[in-house]
Design a protein around this motif. Structure first.
Motif, PDB file in Angstrom:
ATOM      1  N   GLN C 124       0.812  -1.225   0.000  1.00  0.00           N
ATOM      2  CA  GLN C 124       0.000   0.000   0.000  1.00  0.00           C
ATOM      3  C   GLN C 124       0.844   1.273   0.000  1.00  0.00           C
ATOM      4  O   GLN C 124       0.510   2.243  -0.653  1.00  0.00           O
ATOM      5  CB  GLN C 124      -0.859   0.025   1.275  1.00  0.00           C
ATOM      6  N   ALA C 173       1.916 -15.417   8.111  1.00  0.00           N
ATOM      7  CA  ALA C 173       1.456 -16.009   9.375  1.00  0.00           C
ATOM      8  C   ALA C 173       1.830 -15.095  10.534  1.00  0.00           C
ATOM      9  O   ALA C 173       1.028 -14.864  11.450  1.00  0.00           O
ATOM     10  CB  ALA C 173       2.068 -17.397   9.568  1.00  0.00           C
ATOM     11  N   ALA C 174       3.047 -14.547  10.522  1.00  0.00           N
ATOM     12  CA  ALA C 174       3.488 -13.659  11.607  1.00  0.00           C
ATOM     13  C   ALA C 174       2.601 -12.424  11.678  1.00  0.00           C
ATOM     14  O   ALA C 174       2.280 -11.927  12.760  1.00  0.00           O
ATOM     15  CB  ALA C 174       4.947 -13.265  11.408  1.00  0.00           C
ATOM     16  N   VAL C 177      -0.419 -13.285  13.669  1.00  0.00           N
ATOM     17  CA  VAL C 177      -0.181 -13.432  15.111  1.00  0.00           C
ATOM     18  C   VAL C 177       0.174 -12.085  15.732  1.00  0.00           C
ATOM     19  O   VAL C 177      -0.184 -11.811  16.875  1.00  0.00           O
ATOM     20  CB  VAL C 177       0.931 -14.467  15.371  1.00  0.00           C
ATOM     21  N   TYR C 178       0.888 -11.239  14.991  1.00  0.00           N
ATOM     22  CA  TYR C 178       1.299  -9.925  15.494  1.00  0.00           C
ATOM     23  C   TYR C 178       0.724  -8.845  14.577  1.00  0.00           C
ATOM     24  O   TYR C 178       1.449  -8.206  13.805  1.00  0.00           O
ATOM     25  CB  TYR C 178       2.832  -9.822  15.544  1.00  0.00           C
ATOM     26  N   TRP C 180      -0.204  -5.965  14.878  1.00  0.00           N
ATOM     27  CA  TRP C 180       0.207  -4.579  15.082  1.00  0.00           C
ATOM     28  C   TRP C 180       1.440  -4.216  14.261  1.00  0.00           C
ATOM     29  O   TRP C 180       1.865  -3.064  14.245  1.00  0.00           O
ATOM     30  CB  TRP C 180       0.477  -4.350  16.573  1.00  0.00           C
ATOM     31  N   MET C 181       2.027  -5.176  13.574  1.00  0.00           N
ATOM     32  CA  MET C 181       3.193  -4.842  12.739  1.00  0.00           C
ATOM     33  C   MET C 181       2.748  -4.191  11.436  1.00  0.00           C
ATOM     34  O   MET C 181       1.614  -4.346  10.991  1.00  0.00           O
ATOM     35  CB  MET C 181       3.998  -6.100  12.403  1.00  0.00           C
ATOM     36  N   ASN C 182       3.674  -3.501  10.782  1.00  0.00           N
ATOM     37  CA  ASN C 182       3.412  -2.859   9.500  1.00  0.00           C
ATOM     38  C   ASN C 182       3.616  -3.869   8.376  1.00  0.00           C
ATOM     39  O   ASN C 182       4.736  -4.292   8.101  1.00  0.00           O
ATOM     40  CB  ASN C 182       4.343  -1.656   9.336  1.00  0.00           C
ATOM     41  N   PHE C 267      13.558  -2.345  15.126  1.00  0.00           N
ATOM     42  CA  PHE C 267      12.101  -2.154  15.218  1.00  0.00           C
ATOM     43  C   PHE C 267      11.447  -3.498  14.895  1.00  0.00           C
ATOM     44  O   PHE C 267      12.111  -4.401  14.351  1.00  0.00           O
ATOM     45  CB  PHE C 267      11.610  -0.993  14.338  1.00  0.00           C
ATOM     46  N   PRO C 268      10.166  -3.661  15.243  1.00  0.00           N
ATOM     47  CA  PRO C 268       9.556  -5.001  15.207  1.00  0.00           C
ATOM     48  C   PRO C 268       9.624  -5.685  13.847  1.00  0.00           C
ATOM     49  O   PRO C 268       9.862  -6.893  13.778  1.00  0.00           O
ATOM     50  CB  PRO C 268       8.102  -4.728  15.618  1.00  0.00           C
ATOM     51  N   GLU C 269       9.426  -4.944  12.760  1.00  0.00           N
ATOM     52  CA  GLU C 269       9.420  -5.587  11.454  1.00  0.00           C
ATOM     53  C   GLU C 269      10.815  -6.115  11.099  1.00  0.00           C
ATOM     54  O   GLU C 269      10.953  -7.156  10.448  1.00  0.00           O
ATOM     55  CB  GLU C 269       8.927  -4.599  10.384  1.00  0.00           C
ATOM     56  N   GLU C 271      12.998  -7.099  13.351  1.00  0.00           N
ATOM     57  CA  GLU C 271      13.161  -8.257  14.229  1.00  0.00           C
ATOM     58  C   GLU C 271      12.470  -9.492  13.628  1.00  0.00           C
ATOM     59  O   GLU C 271      13.048 -10.567  13.569  1.00  0.00           O
ATOM     60  CB  GLU C 271      12.544  -7.932  15.598  1.00  0.00           C
ATOM     61  N   ALA C 272      11.252  -9.309  13.171  1.00  0.00           N
ATOM     62  CA  ALA C 272      10.516 -10.434  12.584  1.00  0.00           C
ATOM     63  C   ALA C 272      11.237 -10.956  11.347  1.00  0.00           C
ATOM     64  O   ALA C 272      11.367 -12.165  11.138  1.00  0.00           O
ATOM     65  CB  ALA C 272       9.089 -10.005  12.235  1.00  0.00           C
TER      66      ALA C 272
ATOM     67  N   LEU D 170       1.971 -20.019  15.002  1.00  0.00           N
ATOM     68  CA  LEU D 170       3.181 -20.028  14.173  1.00  0.00           C
ATOM     69  C   LEU D 170       3.535 -21.455  13.752  1.00  0.00           C
ATOM     70  O   LEU D 170       3.961 -21.706  12.621  1.00  0.00           O
ATOM     71  CB  LEU D 170       4.361 -19.415  14.938  1.00  0.00           C
ATOM     72  N   ALA D 173       1.522 -22.590  10.830  1.00  0.00           N
ATOM     73  CA  ALA D 173       2.046 -22.004   9.588  1.00  0.00           C
ATOM     74  C   ALA D 173       3.294 -22.742   9.148  1.00  0.00           C
ATOM     75  O   ALA D 173       3.486 -23.046   7.964  1.00  0.00           O
ATOM     76  CB  ALA D 173       2.330 -20.514   9.786  1.00  0.00           C
ATOM     77  N   MET D 279      11.251 -16.593  18.385  1.00  0.00           N
ATOM     78  CA  MET D 279      10.561 -15.523  17.675  1.00  0.00           C
ATOM     79  C   MET D 279       9.426 -14.960  18.530  1.00  0.00           C
ATOM     80  O   MET D 279       9.289 -13.753  18.667  1.00  0.00           O
ATOM     81  CB  MET D 279      10.008 -16.043  16.351  1.00  0.00           C
ATOM     82  N   MET D 283       9.424 -11.190  19.882  1.00  0.00           N
ATOM     83  CA  MET D 283       8.424 -10.264  19.344  1.00  0.00           C
ATOM     84  C   MET D 283       7.642  -9.637  20.504  1.00  0.00           C
ATOM     85  O   MET D 283       7.294  -8.457  20.467  1.00  0.00           O
ATOM     86  CB  MET D 283       7.474 -10.971  18.375  1.00  0.00           C
ATOM     87  N   MET D 286       9.938  -7.058  22.102  1.00  0.00           N
ATOM     88  CA  MET D 286      10.049  -5.943  21.168  1.00  0.00           C
ATOM     89  C   MET D 286       8.763  -5.094  21.202  1.00  0.00           C
ATOM     90  O   MET D 286       8.823  -3.872  21.243  1.00  0.00           O
ATOM     91  CB  MET D 286      10.286  -6.543  19.779  1.00  0.00           C
ATOM     92  N   VAL D 309      15.449   0.591  20.908  1.00  0.00           N
ATOM     93  CA  VAL D 309      14.403   0.229  19.948  1.00  0.00           C
ATOM     94  C   VAL D 309      13.844   1.512  19.344  1.00  0.00           C
ATOM     95  O   VAL D 309      13.687   2.518  20.041  1.00  0.00           O
ATOM     96  CB  VAL D 309      13.299  -0.581  20.657  1.00  0.00           C
ATOM     97  N   TYR D 310      13.566   1.475  18.053  1.00  0.00           N
ATOM     98  CA  TYR D 310      13.016   2.633  17.348  1.00  0.00           C
ATOM     99  C   TYR D 310      11.547   2.389  17.045  1.00  0.00           C
ATOM    100  O   TYR D 310      11.164   1.283  16.654  1.00  0.00           O
ATOM    101  CB  TYR D 310      13.795   2.848  16.053  1.00  0.00           C
TER     102      TYR D 310
END
Lengths: 318, 318, 318, 318, 318, 318
Positions: C124, C173-174, C177-178, C180-182, C267-269, C271-272, D170, D173, D279, D283, D286, D309-310
């Motif tokens: 997007q 899949a992540a 589960v998460y 809130w990630m971008n 940042f979380p993304e 890390e993932a 997870l 998946a 993971m 997560m 994080m 962390v940012y």
């Protein structure tokens, strides 16, 4: 006339010249006849050689000695091998091109030794000068040809002098950039830092190290250097801070416990000594790897550097 | 007349001079009256100061600014504290002794910058020279005052130039000892190696670093230096080996993965750059610790060196 | 008709089919006659082969090419060896069973590439989508067959696509589960994270990596990926946070300095991305070791895993 | 009506609501009067509070209990402090907003537990299913509220279920991406891997861990999990490979000796369990750091992640 | 009459005696005739041996079995080789000098076992004594010949008893020096600490370890020891602290995570057990290296010690 | 009558007895009056104490000296504080209970010293005996009270003798278990191994270490021990292997570079010395932590052990 370099020998070449024996063994062939299986080399490389029909009563060529050799280069199982046709030990008067046979420092030993002696004589502090000169006296003649290592860096005839004088040049530059350092201490530290190696390594006069000494194995050149320095202190009557500062510089010049220094450098001159030593040792290792690698190519992984080395083209095009 | 050094202030002294604000906060005393609690400093140290009876409408003194101060040194809870009697911001024309207030490089910035520019102009290889000069152009005026770090070494006004010029002197000495190295590459590497710090650190014009930038945190000055170099390459049209050699030198100058270099130095000029950088950074850190330690004494443990530092007496008696 | 697998060849078997040349050398036998000593293989294994009575004027079979071979399997010194009786290079129209000769990704490359393209098109955020699509454009056709490594994991034809698409599945899949990630950032990170390998490895179209490139050695795929990304940014005009976030994701995806990332994921993304990459790489390595180990047995120590692997029986009895 | 969040309290606010006691102590003021010095908190933060004029005969508020509090927020020495005006222990029937006071898993415990039970019931392999169900039976009711840790990740009411169910998602998946793995083994491994924590940590029903148990300290949850599993095996009569595979998965799920696993994962399902656990734990850590950090800013250094962390802006402009 | 030691065999010797088979393979010579290529050894060394003209229908000699051999020692390619002239399997009644063939503990197994049994019987604490005796009962007869390792230390027939009894002697000395320790706990810890090895290693009755067991690989002897101890606890009805203290001692006796102990020793008896175990293991390794090294010489680098070993002359002169 | 232990003092107690001064400072109260702020202690603990209305002309109590004190225990800010009412320095003839004031070895120093002297006298090898006795002569009287460390282990009056004699007991046990070791070498090694500490630490006669010496910091007790040993060798005329073996034992007794030994132990007696030293040091540290921990409880994390310590109940019930 220059003799052929070992690294350039090819199948069917005839060789005529002097080579260094690097290990020789008597063996027996399938028909029960004795022969000699040995490795011969010059500073550029090594080749396996056979003396067939060996008379068992002769003395085996000795490692570290030079032989005059005539032979034919053959190939066996895909590797070159020299069939020795004629050979004899060096006789007095033979014009042995020693610098072709063993790796040697690029400068003349006497000249390097003179530079070190003059530097020592120029030290202003009396106790530091006395200790330095006493240590050089104790080192004696071996300094002319002693190498700095078995393999790692400056593993060459006169390598210890080579390493020390290059470090003196770097130290003088450092004293200009950091003029607040104590000149006497740094220059003495450079001169003394590796003298313990004279008692750590067994080297022949070609700078070829065959082994470590008992004391070298059990104590190392850092600690052995310190006991030598204490002997010099006893002789010259020096005590107190000047002695302990130099002891510390010997002990700490490898920088970290992991590299053999139980103490890290704790004053500026010891710190400078450490980096100058590291830099000179690594630049020498790097140069050896870089020289052997063709332009635009990478070396194999160099053990002591834990990496491959690239030899740039240094030209403007890609 | 020279103003008193902060590190020499004693109880009951009166101070009259300029000081740098290092953080200030408005607080309220037990009786509900506002006052200012701030830290003032010069390059030798820091003292806590109070402005009692503060008019809450005034603007709080700002960190990084210089104030003209008159005050009395008192003791509270065993620590010195300045009771500020009079104060005002610096006005145009005030003879602020800036070199007394902030740690500064010992040489004049213009002179250092000129030396670097001349060195760049003297590079023979056209692509290397073009990249070097383009990077210096991009760096611009900030070079005059930028520090080399927040705390570790050369954390001072003009520290980046100081570090770079000292390294150039060491590099020229190294080129004499190891004349087989490529002069252009080594000198360019020295000039460029830390320019990424201009985008890694947030510094005021006193060389005081308040923080890291977002890009500095996320990428570091090694990698940011490489993207800047690629921008310079785009501008100058340089491609191929000269570019990638310099990229590698930026990337590898910390020597090991553990210290931020994902590649170790892989050719001699990169190796030399690494040691020269290490040596200059460490000698600066060592000097700072050594200067603050009395003769014949040991410092506290220095965080960045992980050791205590000794300041020798350098005399012949014990 | 299916040709015999190399790993199943036995003494006295006759082989008739296509094999891949993995290194060939001309040698001379004891009688001075030339012969060819080479290694032939399919995806299941490798066998030494000889062509006796070789006409020295013929071109030596070239590594990486396919030959049509007829030969007899013999035993020599306890190891199998093929005596080649007839051989010829592949001619146009030959039905070479390429998937039998080289390890290949299990899915069709076009299908995998389409999945990646569609994922990119579905991003997007305009700047992130533009950067992702520009990078895919720059990668071009090589993506269809490029492997993900020389040896470690997904060292196969199409391995880079295989690794990337499996990671996309894990990433989706992540994101559930998460939540809130971008989404854009994580999917773009997966697609881009290893594209620098296209400039790090030299691979032929069979996904066989012969070496690292100069830039790969000197900079690595993480940093090269970042300079490619900056080129994409230049083309698309993207700047600011979206660019620096993706740069950071490329730089940090190995997770630790020790594994080549000078920055850990911040940042979380990022890390993932790191864990998804680790997991997919390790599961692939683990699968390879596990497949080759019989049920109920342990493998030899696997170099890249630093352990032996067990293949369970997965039955209910012991 | 929602009570005010502790992290939003400001000077001069009046607070009226429920708070959790986190440590309380009786002290004596300068005039010899007793008072209570305690810390009160909700899930967003903590504030120091004083009950002046304390009647020494009353019982001190107990850590971990909830109080109904009315008080005034004041400032002392630059920090906020609540002057408690009225307080009483919770009485039956009080509408305590527990989810505001303690961190809790986002899903309903019963729902999570049902999902885990259904997954266990769906395991095809009889011995694996029996072991899994027996372990869940032994775990009993504590599962509803047990946290997954004291501080690191999922340190919240119901955290163990939260961690386990997210891992199940997870794992499912992963089973699609790597369909060659054994489904029963992986799902059972996820359910069982941290059940030993029930005997490692002392937690109250709010998921607040006050300490480790004796057995937790001396053996850890990995080894304690194995002895529990052996007890389950005894009960169900399961022996042989299914048991030892699950024992190994419990033992190896931390991946490396350094992190408490004396064996690394040695088959694919154990490997997958390790990465899924890593993971999910990371997560969660994080997310906690990222949530507390404003957009466009960096956190302080997070102890368990060893980094700052940012929190990106995730917008298209810079 | 004593048979000749393998380490003393020389060319042209005739051998007549018993030797242990260490691997045998059927091969084919150039003329298509079968022969047996095997290695034979006693406790002093190993020699390659050939049985020419082997009848393909005979059973190949099996590794680990003893053969009666008559043969001639020859030299081939510089290495000794035995031409087997006559051979037969051991028959009942043959006076096989087993102690010459395999390395064995210096004391009689029954005597050692009796000492251990008596020590166990002397334990005052009932739960500790019960656990210890139950574990010894479960260990059974294999204790008489089980080795303590495959290679590292006490890799010999009866090595587990040898290691345990030497440790008991050290433990008794430690109890005198540190009389505040709990005698029962330390002695039980010594007896139990390595019993898990009975399920970790596959050993024949000569103490020769051919491999690790499945459970040994997947769990190790520390954890397997703990599950055995829990089985003993079940049998004897012991629970609580005595059990968990012994579990901890088993788990922690390697001292550090890096060496397989996820917990370090946390009480004095566990600490003492660790050092006594380390010392006895290392002294045994050291003795083996030292015995094989001539006086006044250094060994090769010993893998498990990561160093060379020196055998002093122990005389007063140099 | 026994004086009260500092660790048992409570509010409102009156104290009358002797205490050791641990640092004292003159300060000024709010009204400008001088007072003394000091710490007083016995071997069980430390308490802050004030002498109000101090006459500024008096000499400040000196650290390490004993004072006779009468005072009242008060509470300030939640911590105990002694208001000193009467005090005077120790006068000749005062019955100072020294063993209550400073931690001391449990055995009588003269007795321990005699044991060491007799062990030295019993050494058979003349050179080893001479070196050992010369070193003990050089150590002189300080041995009676010197501690073995500042903090880690045996940090007590007579701690060096305590550590050495306990090690001698362990060494004699080791010589029984490993009778092939050289008795003289091991016993001499134990006696000499820490004598360098006499020149590394600055200790008062109470065994309280205030600092490290200059030489201790710059060289450490291992290397200083070696130079002392060389001085002993000079005096006694000992050279050769006996000297170098002892030098190696001093150098290697910490076992690893990381712990200060640039050489690991390379012969059995050096190896045994290392483990005996480790064991005795760790058992002493462990004992100190264990003694201070109540039964059935865990200590805080012990810095030098990097773990918490458990004090078992040692009873048969849980």
């Amino acid at each position: 006339m220059e003799q052929q370099k070992v690294c350039q020998l090819a199948k069917d070449d005839r060789f005529d010249g002097f080579l260094l024996v690097r290990g020789a063994e008597k063996k027996t062939d399938r028909n029960g006849r004795d022969y000699v299986d040995m490795n011969l080399g010059d500073r550029t490389g090594e080749i396996n050689a056979k003396i067939w029909n060996w008379d068992g009563n002769q003395n085996l060529p000795e490692g570290g000695k030079v032989l005059q050799i005539r032979g034919l280069v053959q190939e066996y199982n895909g590797r070159l091998q020299m069939r020795v046709e004629k050979w004899q030990p060096v006789r007095p008067g033979d014009a042995v091109p020693m610098e072709e046979l063993v790796p040697s420092a690029p400068r003349n030993p006497d000249e390097m030794l003179r530079e070190i002696r003059e530097t020592a004589a120029g030290i202003q502090s009396e106790p530091i000068r006395k200790l330095t000169e006493a240590m050089l006296d104790m080192a004696g003649d071996r300094l002319s040809w002693f190498p700095a290592a078995q393999r790692m860096h400056h593993a060459e005839r006169g390598g210890l002098l080579h390493h020390t004088t290059d470090m003196l040049h770097l130290a003088r530059a450092a004293l200009e950039v950091y003029p607040w350092m104590n000149r006497d201490l740094l220059l003495a530290g450079v001169i003394l830092h590796d003298l313990g190696k004279l008692e750590e390594l067994k080297s022949d006069e070609n700078g070829n190290v065959t082994d470590y000494t008992r004391d070298g194995q059990l104590l190392g050149h850092l600690v052995r250097g310190i006991t030598l320095l204490n002997r010099a202190a006893e002789k010259t009557g020096v005590t107190g801070e000047p002695l302990v500062l130099l002891e510390h510089m010997l002990l700490s010049h490898h920088g970290e416990a992991e590299y053999g220094s139980p103490r890290p450098p704790m004053f500026p001159e010891a710190e400078a000594l450490h980096w100058i030593d590291m830099m000179d040792a690594r630049m020498n290792t790097m140069k050896n790897a870089w020289e052997k690698t063709p332009e635009g190519a990478f070396s194999e992984k160099i053990f002591s550097l834990e990496r491959r080395v690239y030899h740039p083209r240094y030209t403007e095009e890609d």
